[in-house]
Scaffold this motif. Structure first.
Motif, PDB file in Angstrom:
ATOM      1  N   GLU A 208       0.794  -1.232   0.000  1.00  0.00           N
ATOM      2  CA  GLU A 208       0.000   0.000   0.000  1.00  0.00           C
ATOM      3  C   GLU A 208       0.828   1.284   0.000  1.00  0.00           C
ATOM      4  O   GLU A 208       0.369   2.304  -0.506  1.00  0.00           O
ATOM      5  N   HIS A 209       2.041   1.242   0.568  1.00  0.00           N
ATOM      6  CA  HIS A 209       2.808   2.470   0.727  1.00  0.00           C
ATOM      7  C   HIS A 209       4.001   2.571  -0.228  1.00  0.00           C
ATOM      8  O   HIS A 209       4.323   3.662  -0.700  1.00  0.00           O
ATOM      9  N   VAL A 210       4.656   1.444  -0.485  1.00  0.00           N
ATOM     10  CA  VAL A 210       5.788   1.459  -1.415  1.00  0.00           C
ATOM     11  C   VAL A 210       5.395   2.002  -2.790  1.00  0.00           C
ATOM     12  O   VAL A 210       6.168   2.757  -3.399  1.00  0.00           O
ATOM     13  N   PRO A 211       4.205   1.655  -3.328  1.00  0.00           N
ATOM     14  CA  PRO A 211       3.825   2.250  -4.623  1.00  0.00           C
ATOM     15  C   PRO A 211       3.797   3.777  -4.612  1.00  0.00           C
ATOM     16  O   PRO A 211       4.130   4.407  -5.620  1.00  0.00           O
ATOM     17  N   PHE A 212       3.427   4.390  -3.486  1.00  0.00           N
ATOM     18  CA  PHE A 212       3.455   5.855  -3.409  1.00  0.00           C
ATOM     19  C   PHE A 212       4.888   6.377  -3.441  1.00  0.00           C
ATOM     20  O   PHE A 212       5.159   7.437  -4.011  1.00  0.00           O
ATOM     21  N   MET A 213       5.824   5.639  -2.823  1.00  0.00           N
ATOM     22  CA  MET A 213       7.228   6.039  -2.877  1.00  0.00           C
ATOM     23  C   MET A 213       7.738   5.999  -4.313  1.00  0.00           C
ATOM     24  O   MET A 213       8.446   6.909  -4.765  1.00  0.00           O
ATOM     25  N   VAL A 214       7.368   4.943  -5.044  1.00  0.00           N
ATOM     26  CA  VAL A 214       7.765   4.833  -6.440  1.00  0.00           C
ATOM     27  C   VAL A 214       7.133   5.940  -7.267  1.00  0.00           C
ATOM     28  O   VAL A 214       7.797   6.599  -8.085  1.00  0.00           O
ATOM     29  N   ALA A 215       5.845   6.172  -7.044  1.00  0.00           N
ATOM     30  CA  ALA A 215       5.140   7.209  -7.801  1.00  0.00           C
ATOM     31  C   ALA A 215       5.759   8.577  -7.563  1.00  0.00           C
ATOM     32  O   ALA A 215       5.927   9.374  -8.496  1.00  0.00           O
TER      33      ALA A 215
ATOM     34  N   THR B  16      15.618   3.373  -5.762  1.00  0.00           N
ATOM     35  CA  THR B  16      14.221   3.110  -5.417  1.00  0.00           C
ATOM     36  C   THR B  16      13.784   1.731  -5.879  1.00  0.00           C
ATOM     37  O   THR B  16      13.248   0.926  -5.099  1.00  0.00           O
ATOM     38  N   PHE B  17      14.033   1.421  -7.156  1.00  0.00           N
ATOM     39  CA  PHE B  17      13.619   0.121  -7.675  1.00  0.00           C
ATOM     40  C   PHE B  17      14.514  -1.003  -7.153  1.00  0.00           C
ATOM     41  O   PHE B  17      14.063  -2.145  -7.011  1.00  0.00           O
ATOM     42  N   GLY B  18      15.775  -0.693  -6.847  1.00  0.00           N
ATOM     43  CA  GLY B  18      16.647  -1.700  -6.256  1.00  0.00           C
ATOM     44  C   GLY B  18      16.159  -2.124  -4.889  1.00  0.00           C
ATOM     45  O   GLY B  18      16.157  -3.325  -4.550  1.00  0.00           O
ATOM     46  N   ALA B  19      15.722  -1.157  -4.078  1.00  0.00           N
ATOM     47  CA  ALA B  19      15.192  -1.483  -2.752  1.00  0.00           C
ATOM     48  C   ALA B  19      13.930  -2.326  -2.858  1.00  0.00           C
ATOM     49  O   ALA B  19      13.727  -3.274  -2.080  1.00  0.00           O
ATOM     50  N   ILE B  20      13.082  -1.996  -3.826  1.00  0.00           N
ATOM     51  CA  ILE B  20      11.858  -2.771  -4.017  1.00  0.00           C
ATOM     52  C   ILE B  20      12.181  -4.212  -4.387  1.00  0.00           C
ATOM     53  O   ILE B  20      11.553  -5.157  -3.897  1.00  0.00           O
ATOM     54  N   ALA B  21      13.173  -4.381  -5.256  1.00  0.00           N
ATOM     55  CA  ALA B  21      13.570  -5.734  -5.662  1.00  0.00           C
ATOM     56  C   ALA B  21      14.059  -6.540  -4.462  1.00  0.00           C
ATOM     57  O   ALA B  21      13.716  -7.728  -4.320  1.00  0.00           O
ATOM     58  N   LEU B  22      14.830  -5.920  -3.586  1.00  0.00           N
ATOM     59  CA  LEU B  22      15.322  -6.626  -2.407  1.00  0.00           C
ATOM     60  C   LEU B  22      14.181  -6.985  -1.466  1.00  0.00           C
ATOM     61  O   LEU B  22      14.151  -8.085  -0.902  1.00  0.00           O
ATOM     62  N   MET B  23      13.233  -6.070  -1.279  1.00  0.00           N
ATOM     63  CA  MET B  23      12.090  -6.338  -0.402  1.00  0.00           C
ATOM     64  C   MET B  23      11.212  -7.450  -0.969  1.00  0.00           C
ATOM     65  O   MET B  23      10.697  -8.304  -0.235  1.00  0.00           O
ATOM     66  N   PHE B  24      11.026  -7.444  -2.281  1.00  0.00           N
ATOM     67  CA  PHE B  24      10.101  -8.376  -2.918  1.00  0.00           C
ATOM     68  C   PHE B  24      10.656  -9.797  -2.952  1.00  0.00           C
ATOM     69  O   PHE B  24       9.893 -10.767  -2.900  1.00  0.00           O
ATOM     70  N   ARG B  25      11.992  -9.921  -3.004  1.00  0.00           N
ATOM     71  CA  ARG B  25      12.602 -11.229  -3.212  1.00  0.00           C
ATOM     72  C   ARG B  25      12.234 -12.222  -2.123  1.00  0.00           C
ATOM     73  O   ARG B  25      11.736 -13.313  -2.382  1.00  0.00           O
ATOM     74  N   ASN B  26      12.493 -11.851  -0.855  1.00  0.00           N
ATOM     75  CA  ASN B  26      12.203 -12.765   0.249  1.00  0.00           C
ATOM     76  C   ASN B  26      11.315 -12.141   1.317  1.00  0.00           C
ATOM     77  O   ASN B  26      11.227 -12.665   2.426  1.00  0.00           O
ATOM     78  N   LYS B  27      10.675 -11.032   0.959  1.00  0.00           N
ATOM     79  CA  LYS B  27       9.839 -10.304   1.915  1.00  0.00           C
ATOM     80  C   LYS B  27      10.623  -9.876   3.151  1.00  0.00           C
ATOM     81  O   LYS B  27      10.081  -9.778   4.247  1.00  0.00           O
ATOM     82  N   ASP B  28      11.920  -9.636   2.962  1.00  0.00           N
ATOM     83  CA  ASP B  28      12.734  -9.081   4.031  1.00  0.00           C
ATOM     84  C   ASP B  28      13.952  -8.397   3.410  1.00  0.00           C
ATOM     85  O   ASP B  28      14.188  -8.488   2.208  1.00  0.00           O
TER      86      ASP B  28
END
Length: 335
Positions: free
Chosen positions: A125-132, A301-313
């Motif tokens: 819910e919040h990460v998409p606003f950071m990307v936007a 920004t997108f690098g952090a998202i990739a790290l978060m998405f990979r293993n949810k940590d």
């Protein structure tokens, strides 16, 4: 004492030795600033956790709102003071650099201290606003200018984000766990929480101011020019409240605050701070910002998202990658 956000136009004193700088008043301001930042972060995080429990809100939500907005205040002061001094490009550089530091240093160091679990609601819910926010900033800044219309766009997005947060808060029925929050029944909980938040914010602001002043003076004495000081110390200095708050949260096992703080701060930095600044005075976007700073911001920004998405940590290895990436960015800023 220099106003927060002011970069002195001084000639570099290349004759100062490292020992002289370490024993100077600037070093004392630097150390005092670090101490106040740590104490302020302790008060802020504890007060926010208690408020979250008192209002039945999730810690991740409070990290994205109360803590993130409070630790964004130094950037707001820098932007306003820069605009009043008609050096708005300094405020823009501080915001872009601060957002990069938030991801590379703040999130990276917090993960090195303790792996951070990613709250599903924050990621969804919040990460998409950071990307936007980052994408809109780059899109609006590609013409070399951020005017009042662009500032209005930022503030409209901020209003939408705030309305969405309140909507989600009203729907939330998943309160913060109380076993990690030490309640003092002898003191009015709400009053104690407000006092801790207020005291923490004051300490963070004062600590940021002293650290920036000390860092500026020390680097100038060591021979670095004003441009380098503004691009590095100012951006890093305004990220120190986020760093202190996230490090304390990680040490206490409150990873929701660490990630929520970074995500929320990056949103407020662009939508609130740049929104206000662009309304005050049009911002000229330097070519170097378009060709270098903006791509780096998008990459982090997108690098952090990739790290978060990979293993949810965000693991310690991920933290090392983020910190190393920031050091590479810093290296390319060196004169």
């Amino acid at each position: 004492m220099l106003p927060l956000g002011t970069v002195p136009v001084l000639q570099a004193d290349t004759g100062a030795s490292l020992s002289e700088v370490l024993l100077s008043t600037n070093s004392l301001y630097l150390l005092a600033g670090i101490l106040l930042l740590y104490l302020g972060a302790e008060f802020l995080v504890d007060g926010a956790a208690r408020l979250a429990l008192g209002f039945g809100l999730k810690a991740a939500i409070v990290g994205v709102t109360i803590v993130a907005f409070a630790t964004t205040t130094p950037e707001l002061f820098v932007a306003i003071l820069s605009g009043l001094d008609h050096s708005s490009s300094l405020g823009l550089g501080a915001i872009v650099g601060s957002n990069i530091a938030n991801i590379g240093l703040v999130l990276g160091i917090a993960a090195l201290i303790r792996p951070l679990s990613v709250d599903e609601s924050v990621f969804r819910e919040h990460v998409p606003f950071m990307v936007a926010a980052a994408v809109v900033l780059v899109g609006l800044g590609l013409d070399g200018r951020l005017g009042r219309f662009d500032g209005g766009v930022f503030l409209l997005l901020l209003a939408a984000f705030t309305a969405y947060l309140f909507h989600r808060m009203r729907q939330s029925d998943d309160p913060v766990e109380s076993d990690e929050v030490d309640l003092d029944e002898d003191v009015d909980p709400e009053l104690a929480d407000v006092l801790k938040l207020a005291g923490g914010l004051v300490l963070l602001l004062l600590g940021s101011r002293w650290l920036i002043q000390g860092g500026q003076g020390a680097l100038v004495e060591l021979g670095f020019g004003p441009r380098f000081v503004g691009l590095t110390v100012l951006a890093f200095g305004t990220s120190l409240p986020e760093l202190a708050a996230s490090v304390v949260s990680a040490m206490r096992g409150e990873s929701e605050f660490s990630i929520g703080n970074v995500v929320g701060s990056n949103i407020y930095n662009i939508l609130a701070v740049l929104g206000v600044l662009a309304l005050m005075v049009p911002l000229e976007v330097p070519v170097e910002t378009i060709t270098f700073d903006f791509p780096v911001l998008i990459g982090f920004t997108f690098g952090a998202i990739a790290l978060m998405f990979r293993n949810k940590d965000v693991s310690r290895f991920d933290g090392g990658v983020l910190v190393s990436s920031y050091l590479v960015f810093f290296y390319f800023l060196l004169p």
